[in-house]
Design a protein around this motif. Sequence first.
Motif, PDB file in Angstrom:
ATOM      1  N   VAL A 158      24.619  -8.003  18.927  1.00  0.00           N
ATOM      2  CA  VAL A 158      23.306  -6.992  19.013  1.00  0.00           C
ATOM      3  C   VAL A 158      22.651  -7.806  17.701  1.00  0.00           C
ATOM      4  O   VAL A 158      23.075  -7.074  16.743  1.00  0.00           O
ATOM      5  N   LEU A 159      21.129  -7.679  17.898  1.00  0.00           N
ATOM      6  CA  LEU A 159      19.923  -7.767  17.201  1.00  0.00           C
ATOM      7  C   LEU A 159      19.483  -7.067  17.023  1.00  0.00           C
ATOM      8  O   LEU A 159      18.665  -5.794  17.928  1.00  0.00           O
ATOM      9  N   SER A 160      18.980  -6.170  16.154  1.00  0.00           N
ATOM     10  CA  SER A 160      18.091  -5.100  15.787  1.00  0.00           C
ATOM     11  C   SER A 160      16.927  -5.941  15.411  1.00  0.00           C
ATOM     12  O   SER A 160      16.727  -6.782  14.960  1.00  0.00           O
ATOM     13  N   LEU A 161      15.453  -5.348  16.224  1.00  0.00           N
ATOM     14  CA  LEU A 161      14.196  -5.723  15.405  1.00  0.00           C
ATOM     15  C   LEU A 161      12.973  -4.733  15.705  1.00  0.00           C
ATOM     16  O   LEU A 161      13.089  -3.162  16.284  1.00  0.00           O
ATOM     17  N   LYS A 162      12.435  -5.043  14.501  1.00  0.00           N
ATOM     18  CA  LYS A 162      11.351  -3.108  14.436  1.00  0.00           C
ATOM     19  C   LYS A 162       9.713  -3.846  15.060  1.00  0.00           C
ATOM     20  O   LYS A 162       9.355  -4.903  14.104  1.00  0.00           O
ATOM     21  N   VAL A 163       9.668  -2.897  15.144  1.00  0.00           N
ATOM     22  CA  VAL A 163       7.964  -3.208  15.579  1.00  0.00           C
ATOM     23  C   VAL A 163       6.771  -2.318  14.915  1.00  0.00           C
ATOM     24  O   VAL A 163       6.368  -1.149  15.249  1.00  0.00           O
ATOM     25  N   ASN A 164       5.826  -2.914  14.402  1.00  0.00           N
ATOM     26  CA  ASN A 164       5.161  -2.543  13.702  1.00  0.00           C
ATOM     27  C   ASN A 164       3.672  -2.031  14.209  1.00  0.00           C
ATOM     28  O   ASN A 164       3.200  -2.585  15.274  1.00  0.00           O
ATOM     29  N   PRO A 165       3.205  -1.304  14.354  1.00  0.00           N
ATOM     30  CA  PRO A 165       1.680  -0.476  15.304  1.00  0.00           C
ATOM     31  C   PRO A 165       0.353  -1.208  14.216  1.00  0.00           C
ATOM     32  O   PRO A 165       1.274  -1.654  13.136  1.00  0.00           O
ATOM     33  N   VAL A 166      -0.733  -1.724  14.985  1.00  0.00           N
ATOM     34  CA  VAL A 166      -1.192  -2.379  14.406  1.00  0.00           C
ATOM     35  C   VAL A 166      -2.227  -1.259  13.552  1.00  0.00           C
ATOM     36  O   VAL A 166      -2.350  -0.053  14.440  1.00  0.00           O
ATOM     37  N   ALA A 167      -2.726  -1.855  12.949  1.00  0.00           N
ATOM     38  CA  ALA A 167      -2.866  -1.457  11.208  1.00  0.00           C
ATOM     39  C   ALA A 167      -5.360  -0.783  12.014  1.00  0.00           C
ATOM     40  O   ALA A 167      -5.384  -2.125  12.471  1.00  0.00           O
ATOM     41  N   GLY A 168      -5.184   0.681  12.139  1.00  0.00           N
ATOM     42  CA  GLY A 168      -6.393   0.739  12.307  1.00  0.00           C
ATOM     43  C   GLY A 168      -6.860   1.719  11.614  1.00  0.00           C
ATOM     44  O   GLY A 168      -6.450   1.799  10.151  1.00  0.00           O
ATOM     45  N   LEU A 169      -8.262   2.526  12.198  1.00  0.00           N
ATOM     46  CA  LEU A 169      -9.154   3.404  10.859  1.00  0.00           C
ATOM     47  C   LEU A 169      -8.586   4.669  10.486  1.00  0.00           C
ATOM     48  O   LEU A 169      -7.731   4.446  11.653  1.00  0.00           O
ATOM     49  N   THR A 170      -8.744   4.607   9.900  1.00  0.00           N
ATOM     50  CA  THR A 170      -8.351   5.831   9.371  1.00  0.00           C
ATOM     51  C   THR A 170      -9.602   6.441   8.628  1.00  0.00           C
ATOM     52  O   THR A 170     -10.712   6.671   9.438  1.00  0.00           O
ATOM     53  N   ALA A 171      -8.716   8.291   8.252  1.00  0.00           N
ATOM     54  CA  ALA A 171     -10.483   8.938   8.811  1.00  0.00           C
ATOM     55  C   ALA A 171     -11.316   9.005   7.277  1.00  0.00           C
ATOM     56  O   ALA A 171     -12.563   9.401   7.184  1.00  0.00           O
ATOM     57  N   GLU A 172     -10.059   8.735   6.122  1.00  0.00           N
ATOM     58  CA  GLU A 172     -11.062   7.892   5.280  1.00  0.00           C
ATOM     59  C   GLU A 172     -12.154   6.867   5.216  1.00  0.00           C
ATOM     60  O   GLU A 172     -13.260   6.789   4.552  1.00  0.00           O
ATOM     61  N   ASP A 173     -12.025   5.904   5.863  1.00  0.00           N
ATOM     62  CA  ASP A 173     -13.018   4.822   6.872  1.00  0.00           C
ATOM     63  C   ASP A 173     -14.093   4.764   7.350  1.00  0.00           C
ATOM     64  O   ASP A 173     -14.234   5.769   8.258  1.00  0.00           O
ATOM     65  N   SER A 174     -15.533   4.505   7.078  1.00  0.00           N
ATOM     66  CA  SER A 174     -15.617   4.809   7.927  1.00  0.00           C
ATOM     67  C   SER A 174     -17.544   3.432   8.430  1.00  0.00           C
ATOM     68  O   SER A 174     -16.409   2.279   8.290  1.00  0.00           O
ATOM     69  N   ILE A 175     -17.129   4.372  10.034  1.00  0.00           N
ATOM     70  CA  ILE A 175     -17.242   3.203  10.753  1.00  0.00           C
ATOM     71  C   ILE A 175     -18.985   2.794  10.300  1.00  0.00           C
ATOM     72  O   ILE A 175     -20.077   3.232  10.627  1.00  0.00           O
ATOM     73  N   ALA A 176     -19.005   1.332  10.651  1.00  0.00           N
ATOM     74  CA  ALA A 176     -19.973   0.336   9.858  1.00  0.00           C
ATOM     75  C   ALA A 176     -21.900   0.608  11.458  1.00  0.00           C
ATOM     76  O   ALA A 176     -20.817   0.846  12.537  1.00  0.00           O
ATOM     77  N   PRO A 177     -22.666   0.852  10.851  1.00  0.00           N
ATOM     78  CA  PRO A 177     -23.662   0.876  11.941  1.00  0.00           C
ATOM     79  C   PRO A 177     -23.621  -0.468  13.210  1.00  0.00           C
ATOM     80  O   PRO A 177     -23.602  -1.286  12.719  1.00  0.00           O
ATOM     81  N   PHE A 178     -24.167  -0.730  14.246  1.00  0.00           N
ATOM     82  CA  PHE A 178     -24.409  -1.035  16.072  1.00  0.00           C
ATOM     83  C   PHE A 178     -25.207  -2.269  14.441  1.00  0.00           C
ATOM     84  O   PHE A 178     -26.641  -1.532  13.816  1.00  0.00           O
ATOM     85  N   SER A 179     -25.133  -3.150  14.921  1.00  0.00           N
ATOM     86  CA  SER A 179     -25.701  -4.264  13.825  1.00  0.00           C
ATOM     87  C   SER A 179     -27.229  -4.566  15.152  1.00  0.00           C
ATOM     88  O   SER A 179     -27.065  -4.056  16.467  1.00  0.00           O
ATOM     89  N   PRO A 180     -28.352  -4.405  15.008  1.00  0.00           N
ATOM     90  CA  PRO A 180     -29.914  -4.933  15.575  1.00  0.00           C
ATOM     91  C   PRO A 180     -29.463  -5.886  16.411  1.00  0.00           C
ATOM     92  O   PRO A 180     -28.767  -7.108  16.807  1.00  0.00           O
ATOM     93  N   VAL A 181     -29.990  -6.108  17.993  1.00  0.00           N
ATOM     94  CA  VAL A 181     -30.399  -7.315  18.742  1.00  0.00           C
ATOM     95  C   VAL A 181     -30.811  -7.665  17.696  1.00  0.00           C
ATOM     96  O   VAL A 181     -32.256  -7.937  17.942  1.00  0.00           O
TER      97      VAL A 181
END
Length: 365
Positions: free
Chosen positions: A130-153
């Motif tokens: 029997v083997l063990s496996l650890k599955v880590n979540p995908v890193a996402g944005l935190t509260a401190e991270d700023s969302i970049a504005p949309f680029s112009p068309v």
Amino acid sequence: MKVFIHRLSFLIALLFVISLPASAANVSVKAAMDSASIVMGKVASLKVEVSRVQGAPGVFPQFRECPPDGYVSFLGDSVEMSRPRLVDSIVKNGREVLSYEIPVQSFDSGYYRLPEILYVSGGDTARSAVLSLKVNPVAGLTAEDSIAPFSPVLAPEGFSVLDWVPDWLADWWWVILLAAIAVLAFIWAFRRVREKGTLIPPKPLPSPYTQALKRLDSLKERKLWEKGMEKEYFTDLTDILRVYLFRRFEINAMEMTSRQIMETLSERPEAKEKRSYMRNILNMADFVKFAKVRPLPADNVAAWEDARRFVEETKPSPEEEQAIIERETALLGGVSDQKKSSHPALSISRKKSQPRKKKLKKGKQ
């Protein structure tokens, strides 16, 4: 002392017998992960090594129902494993060692104890550890991270005028092209019929010489004079010559009397010396048609031979014949069907004459 030695020997033999099946097992399975920790959605590889008797068949029962490109779910659909893929095979001391790779993937983060890998060969079943496996979540944005504005068309690169063409026009251009060709063909055909009177160019008429000889031969084969139809015979004979005069010398003989025809021929140098043939034929024809004279069989044959001599001796040259055909083809190609019917070469009746019916007089009752 002897009893102790006997008991010790019995115990050693018993242990050897008990341990013998384990050491001589037919099949064994070992499993190991190439990485005990993966990121959610990534694929890890489970290494499986199977040792079995050489040539013995075997299967992984947990993947028996798995399609070639599918997967099997474990631990409540938290972990997915694809069908084992054989990567290596060696033979060592009479045993066959098979190396497999099983792709492992999970879309739920957490710690998991992977199920034992079963392998069945013959009547033996081997299980891996029997083997063990650890599955880590995908890193996402935190509260401190700023969302970049949309680029112009931005305008697309390599812009072309064709980009303004609607999609339906680009998909169905061949239908539109065929429709345009059909419309143009209809307009052309309509104008041609309106101007020329026909869609297909008219077939050139045979030369006047060829046509006259052919009709003379046909008239001879009908043998009308032998059936008592002398009037019909001379009518057809003179009509053949009138058409020939019209086409050969452009003399409108269809509308002329016999006298007018002879006067016109006297004015044509190429036909002046051949008037005697026409005179004999026309004189005999007038006697038969108007005076109801019954000519002798020899007179009928002589009239036909005079007609053939006249045609043979006034035969146009190849240049004149070509000019006649071109002139008539141009004339018939530029007039309507109604006007074509007035052309002597086309309008002359080719119906066989029917024998005259005698009228029965009703007697007084």
